[in-house]
Design a protein around this motif. Structure first.
Motif, PDB file in Angstrom:
ATOM      1  N   ARG A  19       0.826  -1.202   0.000  1.00 17.43           N
ATOM      2  CA  ARG A  19       0.000   0.000   0.000  1.00 17.43           C
ATOM      3  C   ARG A  19       0.867   1.262   0.000  1.00 17.43           C
ATOM      4  N   VAL A  23       1.153   4.169  -2.940  1.00 13.14           N
ATOM      5  CA  VAL A  23       0.913   5.589  -2.658  1.00 13.14           C
ATOM      6  C   VAL A  23       2.115   6.421  -3.086  1.00 13.14           C
ATOM      7  N   SER A  56      -2.896  17.908  -5.547  1.00 12.75           N
ATOM      8  CA  SER A  56      -4.147  17.153  -5.512  1.00 12.75           C
ATOM      9  C   SER A  56      -4.377  16.414  -6.836  1.00 12.75           C
ATOM     10  N   ASN A  59      -5.495  12.719  -7.274  1.00 12.40           N
ATOM     11  CA  ASN A  59      -5.880  12.380  -5.902  1.00 12.40           C
ATOM     12  C   ASN A  59      -4.675  12.072  -5.009  1.00 12.40           C
ATOM     13  N   ARG A  61      -2.801  13.964  -3.001  1.00 12.95           N
ATOM     14  CA  ARG A  61      -2.831  14.513  -1.638  1.00 12.95           C
ATOM     15  C   ARG A  61      -3.704  13.654  -0.730  1.00 12.95           C
ATOM     16  N   SER A  62      -4.843  13.287  -1.216  1.00 13.41           N
ATOM     17  CA  SER A  62      -5.756  12.460  -0.422  1.00 13.41           C
ATOM     18  C   SER A  62      -5.134  11.098  -0.116  1.00 13.41           C
ATOM     19  N   MET A  63      -4.468  10.527  -1.095  1.00 20.25           N
ATOM     20  CA  MET A  63      -3.846   9.211  -0.904  1.00 20.25           C
ATOM     21  C   MET A  63      -2.737   9.257   0.137  1.00 20.25           C
ATOM     22  N   MET A  65      -2.266  11.265   2.548  1.00 23.18           N
ATOM     23  CA  MET A  65      -2.760  11.558   3.894  1.00 23.18           C
ATOM     24  C   MET A  65      -3.335  10.315   4.581  1.00 23.18           C
ATOM     25  N   LYS A  66      -3.596   9.253   3.824  1.00 25.40           N
ATOM     26  CA  LYS A  66      -4.121   8.015   4.395  1.00 25.40           C
ATOM     27  C   LYS A  66      -3.008   7.110   4.911  1.00 25.40           C
ATOM     28  N   VAL A  67      -1.768   7.514   4.694  1.00 27.18           N
ATOM     29  CA  VAL A  67      -0.602   6.748   5.145  1.00 27.18           C
ATOM     30  C   VAL A  67       0.104   7.572   6.213  1.00 27.18           C
ATOM     31  N   GLU A  68       0.475   6.932   7.296  1.00 27.49           N
ATOM     32  CA  GLU A  68       1.218   7.635   8.344  1.00 27.49           C
ATOM     33  C   GLU A  68       2.589   8.038   7.816  1.00 27.49           C
TER      34      GLU A  68
END
Length: 88
Positions: A19, A23, A56, A59, A61-63, A65-68
């Motif tokens: 994952r 990303v 962005s 997508n 930026r959104s992706m 942000m879902k990863v630490e």
């Protein structure tokens, strides 16, 4: 027939390493397509936590942000060590 007293478990992606790699790949390519220096921008994001370092576009930026952020650093370091040129 399934026992209705048990909860079914569904796991879309069991390998967080895959994952994170996906990303990073999407983010890197999106940054390059928009004309940014992907390395500088990703480092800026990792160091500051400010998502505006990442476009962005696609997508990205959104992706990211879902990863630490520590997962990003771990994966980058893991790949660096695996591919280091100074290893005999």
């Amino acid at each position: 027939m399934a026992d209705i007293n048990n909860t079914q478990y569904f796991n879309f992606n069991t390998d967080p390493e895959v994952r994170v790699k996906l990303v990073l790949d999407v983010v890197y390519n999106a940054m390059a397509e928009k004309g940014y220096n992907p390395v500088n921008q990703i480092v800026g994001y990792i160091m500051s936590g400010d998502p505006t370092y990442i476009t962005s576009h696609k997508n990205a930026r959104s992706m990211i942000m879902k990863v630490e952020r520590d997962e990003l650093v771990e994966e980058l370091l893991r790949e660096y060590i695996k591919n280091k040129s100074w290893q005999q």
